[in-house]
Structures are given as structure tokens and as C-alpha cells.
Design an enzyme around this catalytic site. Structure first.
Site, mmCIF file in Angstrom:
data_model
loop_
_atom_site.group_PDB
_atom_site.id
_atom_site.type_symbol
_atom_site.label_atom_id
_atom_site.label_comp_id
_atom_site.label_asym_id
_atom_site.label_seq_id
_atom_site.Cartn_x
_atom_site.Cartn_y
_atom_site.Cartn_z
ATOM 1 N N PHE A 162 -3.301 11.807 1.132
ATOM 2 C CA PHE A 162 -2.691 11.710 -0.196
ATOM 3 C C PHE A 162 -2.480 13.071 -0.874
ATOM 4 O O PHE A 162 -1.383 13.376 -1.337
ATOM 5 C CB PHE A 162 -3.588 10.806 -1.060
ATOM 6 C CG PHE A 162 -3.133 10.646 -2.481
ATOM 7 C CD1 PHE A 162 -2.199 9.686 -2.823
ATOM 8 C CD2 PHE A 162 -3.655 11.448 -3.491
ATOM 9 C CE1 PHE A 162 -1.783 9.530 -4.138
ATOM 10 C CE2 PHE A 162 -3.250 11.298 -4.806
ATOM 11 C CZ PHE A 162 -2.311 10.334 -5.119
ATOM 12 N N TYR B 100 3.452 10.042 -11.589
ATOM 13 C CA TYR B 100 2.622 9.274 -10.642
ATOM 14 C C TYR B 100 1.820 8.226 -11.420
ATOM 15 O O TYR B 100 1.788 7.050 -11.044
ATOM 16 C CB TYR B 100 1.691 10.198 -9.852
ATOM 17 C CG TYR B 100 0.754 9.409 -8.963
ATOM 18 C CD1 TYR B 100 1.239 8.714 -7.857
ATOM 19 C CD2 TYR B 100 -0.615 9.312 -9.247
ATOM 20 C CE1 TYR B 100 0.399 7.948 -7.056
ATOM 21 C CE2 TYR B 100 -1.465 8.553 -8.448
ATOM 22 C CZ TYR B 100 -0.954 7.877 -7.357
ATOM 23 O OH TYR B 100 -1.784 7.117 -6.557
ATOM 24 N N ASN C 86 0.803 -1.226 0.000
ATOM 25 C CA ASN C 86 0.000 0.000 0.000
ATOM 26 C C ASN C 86 0.836 1.276 0.000
ATOM 27 O O ASN C 86 0.404 2.300 -0.532
ATOM 28 C CB ASN C 86 -0.917 -0.040 1.234
ATOM 29 C CG ASN C 86 -1.479 1.314 1.570
ATOM 30 O OD1 ASN C 86 -2.392 1.803 0.909
ATOM 31 N ND2 ASN C 86 -0.925 1.961 2.599
HETATM 32 P P1 NDP Z 1 -1.679 8.572 2.778
HETATM 33 O O1 NDP Z 1 -0.750 9.682 2.452
HETATM 34 O O2 NDP Z 1 -2.743 8.811 3.763
HETATM 35 O O3 NDP Z 1 -0.837 7.291 3.216
HETATM 36 C C1 NDP Z 1 0.346 6.915 2.549
HETATM 37 C C2 NDP Z 1 1.088 5.897 3.377
HETATM 38 O O4 NDP Z 1 2.273 5.498 2.661
HETATM 39 C C3 NDP Z 1 1.523 6.439 4.712
HETATM 40 O O5 NDP Z 1 1.268 5.493 5.724
HETATM 41 C C4 NDP Z 1 3.023 6.649 4.554
HETATM 42 O O6 NDP Z 1 3.684 6.400 5.796
HETATM 43 C C5 NDP Z 1 3.359 5.547 3.558
HETATM 44 N N1 NDP Z 1 4.602 5.828 2.858
HETATM 45 C C6 NDP Z 1 4.884 6.837 2.006
HETATM 46 N N2 NDP Z 1 6.165 6.769 1.615
HETATM 47 C C7 NDP Z 1 6.711 5.690 2.244
HETATM 48 C C8 NDP Z 1 7.997 5.096 2.261
HETATM 49 N N3 NDP Z 1 9.013 5.610 1.548
HETATM 50 N N4 NDP Z 1 8.199 3.990 3.002
HETATM 51 C C9 NDP Z 1 7.177 3.461 3.726
HETATM 52 N N5 NDP Z 1 5.947 3.971 3.761
HETATM 53 C C10 NDP Z 1 5.714 5.081 3.026
HETATM 54 O O7 NDP Z 1 -2.312 8.144 1.370
HETATM 55 P P2 NDP Z 1 -3.293 6.941 0.950
HETATM 56 O O8 NDP Z 1 -3.677 6.142 2.101
HETATM 57 O O9 NDP Z 1 -4.348 7.537 0.128
HETATM 58 O O10 NDP Z 1 -2.326 6.140 -0.017
HETATM 59 C C11 NDP Z 1 -2.111 4.747 0.099
HETATM 60 C C12 NDP Z 1 -1.971 4.157 -1.288
HETATM 61 O O11 NDP Z 1 -3.185 4.338 -2.005
HETATM 62 C C13 NDP Z 1 -0.880 4.794 -2.146
HETATM 63 O O12 NDP Z 1 -0.198 3.758 -2.846
HETATM 64 C C14 NDP Z 1 -1.656 5.660 -3.134
HETATM 65 O O13 NDP Z 1 -0.978 5.845 -4.338
HETATM 66 C C15 NDP Z 1 -2.901 4.817 -3.313
HETATM 67 N N6 NDP Z 1 -4.068 5.501 -3.825
HETATM 68 C C16 NDP Z 1 -4.600 6.567 -3.162
HETATM 69 C C17 NDP Z 1 -5.730 7.194 -3.663
HETATM 70 C C18 NDP Z 1 -6.320 8.401 -3.043
HETATM 71 O O14 NDP Z 1 -7.102 9.096 -3.711
HETATM 72 N N7 NDP Z 1 -6.016 8.701 -1.778
HETATM 73 C C19 NDP Z 1 -6.384 6.684 -4.885
HETATM 74 C C20 NDP Z 1 -5.714 5.598 -5.515
HETATM 75 C C21 NDP Z 1 -4.625 5.006 -4.982
HETATM 76 P P3 NDP Z 1 4.915 7.237 6.380
HETATM 77 O O15 NDP Z 1 4.852 8.611 5.812
HETATM 78 O O16 NDP Z 1 4.722 7.166 7.871
HETATM 79 O O17 NDP Z 1 6.106 6.440 5.929
HETATM 80 C C1 8X3 Z 2 -4.897 8.585 -6.578
HETATM 81 C C2 8X3 Z 2 -6.148 8.916 -7.290
HETATM 82 O O1 8X3 Z 2 -7.050 10.296 -9.216
HETATM 83 O O2 8X3 Z 2 -5.830 11.450 -7.453
HETATM 84 O O3 8X3 Z 2 -4.215 7.567 -7.215
HETATM 85 O O4 8X3 Z 2 -4.667 10.041 -9.030
HETATM 86 S S1 8X3 Z 2 -5.903 10.230 -8.299
#
Ligand code: NDP
Ligand code: 8X3
Length: 257
Positions: A194, A157, A91
Site C-alpha cells: 500500500f 484517499y 478489496n
Molecule cells: P496492496 O497495494 O498490497 O494491494 C492492492 C491491490 O489492489 C492489488 O492486488 C492491486 O492489484 C489491486 N488494484 C489496485 N488498483 C486496481 C485496479 N484498478 N483494478 C483492479 N485491482 C486493482 O494494498 P492493500 O492490500 O493494503 O490494499 C487493499 C485494500 O485495503 C485497499 O482498498 C486499501 O485502501 C485498503 N486498506 C489498506 C490499508 C493498509 O494500511 N495497507 C489500511 C486500510 C485499508 P493490481 O495492481 O495487480 O491490479
Molecule cells: C490505509 C490506512 O492510515 O494509511 O487506509 O490511511 S492509512
């Protein structure tokens, strides 16, 4: 539906958003959690909460998925009762920046490629062999609709998420002769940290992404991940796209006037 009681679940990016919601959802099913991320206090608070509220024991490990040595060290030094990982939720990930490619920041590109692509590879490489050996495992990748359709200013991205989808398909092929399952859950707009990360803390810009529409929340995606994980053993949900009802594609979002 298969039981997740006492299954060991390794979650990257468990300190926030979708990863944290997955931790809670899997804990409700009695799973044993390995919670990883870079922010220690957040992981500690989550561990304490899971223990006190749900009586679930978890193991926390500080992990920057970009660091391959750190990944191997964490995976190779798990306590005995967390060693046999049943489910990996890939994730951890981020978007950084919002610009055309020709004006892009190379350091933003490196951060996204190193985290979303190389990090996912390092963790998968470290964990999959044990799953094959034990003849049991499920890798659930968190992709994105950005990995299906690029949008303006999303270039790198989107490319990393296209790569996640390609790797999901490759893992399916590479693991077809084993009982290990492979899924990608690809969300649309989910309101988490995010966008704050993408816009480097600019709350106004982040809030505008979800303005006048109803986005998904992290728990919606955790629910989808849980669905994949609880199908009978002979069923593999290879790809799942989850959108808010107000969204049809990266280009089509219904917003109240
Ligand atoms: P958040 O920013 O809330 O969470 C991201 C998580 O990733 C955090 O726990 C952060 O932890 C961790 N992270 C980031 N960089 C690192 C690293 N180098 N090593 C370890 N952990 C890392 O965002 P989301 O929960 O939304 O994102 C989770 C996933 O979902 C991502 O892959 C994102 O691309 C994907 N996603 C999100 C969407 C959205 O609209 N929110 C839609 C589609 C996909 P910490 O900083 O403590 O390391
Ligand atoms: C995160 C969703 O549409 O902001 O992957 O890229 S979007």
C-alpha cells in the site's frame, strides 16, 4: 459458524496484500475463488499455489475495476461452476500521493476515485443482482480508518474511503429486504504494498510509515473478513474496525524511541 466449503468468493485486488491473504484464508476453508487484479503473473502464481498446496481450484480473471465494460465482461463470462457468487470481497484500492488538496495532483485524484469508489460500484452493480435472485450473498467491503477520520495529506484517499463507508450503509439499507449481508472491514496500518504504491515506489518513505511500531499484516485483516463471512446467516457484522495495538487513530501511533 457457517461453512465456506464450495462457496464461490469473488476477490478484487487478489494479486497482493489483503486480497491475496483473503484468497489464502478462504481457500483454507474450502471456498472456490475468483481471483481478479491487473497483474496476470501474480494471479497465475497464486492459482498454481492454491492448487498445489491446498488442492483448491480457482478461476483467475484479469480485471481493472476502473473499466466498467471489463467488469461486466468478467462477471458475465464466468465458468459455470463459478457463476453463482456467494461472497464478494471489494478489496481493490489504493492511495496515490501525499499532499495538501491545494497542491494535489488531479491524475492521482482520478486514479483513487476511479478505483476505490467507481470500481467498487461497478463490481457491486454487476454482482449484487445475482445474489438477490439466488437469495444468498455477502458483500464485504474493505474500507479504512481513513474513512472515519481524515488526516493531513490524505484528503482524496480519505474521501474515497468515507464514500466506501457511505456505500456500505446504503447497501445495508438497499438490501435489507433480502438475505444478502453487507459488511465493511476498516483497518488501520497494515504493512502491504500500500505505502509503496502511495509513494510511487519510494521504499524509504514507505518503510517510514511502519517504522518502530508493529503494524497489522494482511493475514490479520483476512482473518477479520473470514470472521464476518462465517457468522450464522442471521448475524451481519455491519462494520468492523481493526487497528494494530500500537495505533489508536490516524494521529496516535506508539513508536519505540
Ligand atoms: P496492496 O497495494 O498490497 O494491494 C492492492 C491491490 O489492489 C492489488 O492486488 C492491486 O492489484 C489491486 N488494484 C489496485 N488498483 C486496481 C485496479 N484498478 N483494478 C483492479 N485491482 C486493482 O494494498 P492493500 O492490500 O493494503 O490494499 C487493499 C485494500 O485495503 C485497499 O482498498 C486499501 O485502501 C485498503 N486498506 C489498506 C490499508 C493498509 O494500511 N495497507 C489500511 C486500510 C485499508 P493490481 O495492481 O495487480 O491490479
Ligand atoms: C490505509 C490506512 O492510515 O494509511 O487506509 O490511511 S492509512
Amino acid at each position: 459458524m457457517i461453512s465456506l466449503k464450495d462457496k464461490v468468493v469473488f476477490i478484487t485486488g487478489a494479486s497482493s496484500g489483503i486480497g491475496m491473504a483473503c484468497a489464502e484464508a478462504f481457500a483454507h476453508q474450502g471456498a472456490k475463488l475468483i481471483l481478479t487484479a491487473r497483474r496476470q503473473e501474480r494471479l497465475e502464481a497464486l492459482k498454481e499455489w492454491l492448487q498445489s498446496e491446498l488442492n483448491i481450484s480457482s478461476h483467475i480473471a484479469l480485471l481493472d475495476v476502473r473499466n466498467q465494460i471489463e467488469v461486466d465482461t468478467v462477471v458475465n463470462n464466468l465458468p459455470d461452476d463459478f457463476r453463482n457468487i456467494n461472497i464478494l470481497i471489494n478489496n481493490a484500492g489504493l492511495a496515490r500521493g501525499w499532499s495538501t488538496l491545494q497542491e494535489g495532483s488531479v491524475s492521482d485524484w482520478d486514479e483513487m476515485i476511479d478505483t476505490n469508489l467507481k470500481g467498487l460500484l461497478y463490481v457491486s452493480r454487476a454482482i449484487i443482482p445475482g445474489m438477490i435472485e439466488r437469495k444468498d450473498g455477502h458483500i464485504i467491503n474493505i474500507g479504512s480508518i481513513a474513512g472515519r477520520q481524515p488526516y493531513p495529506n490524505g484528503n482524496v484517499y480519505c474521501a474515497t474511503k468515507f464514500a466506501v463507508r457511505a456505500l456500505n450503509q446504503s447497501m445495508l439499507i438497499d438490501l435489507v429486504n433480502t438475505p444478502v449481508r453487507v459488511s465493511t472491514v476498516d483497518p488501520g496500518l497494515v504493512e502491504t504494498e500500500f505505502s509503496k504504491v502511495r509513494f510511487s515506489g519510494d521504499v524509504e518513505k514507505a518503510d517510514a510509515v511502519y517504522a518502530n511500531m508493529t503494524p497489522l499484516v494482511a493475514e490479520d485483516i483476512a482473518d477479520s473478513v473470514l470472521f464476518c463471512a462465517t457468522r450464522p446467516k442471521h448475524v451481519n457484522i455491519s462494520e468492523m474496525v481493526v487497528l494494530p495495538t500500537d495505533q489508536a487513530s490516524p494521529y496516535h501511533v506508539r513508536r519505540e524511541e
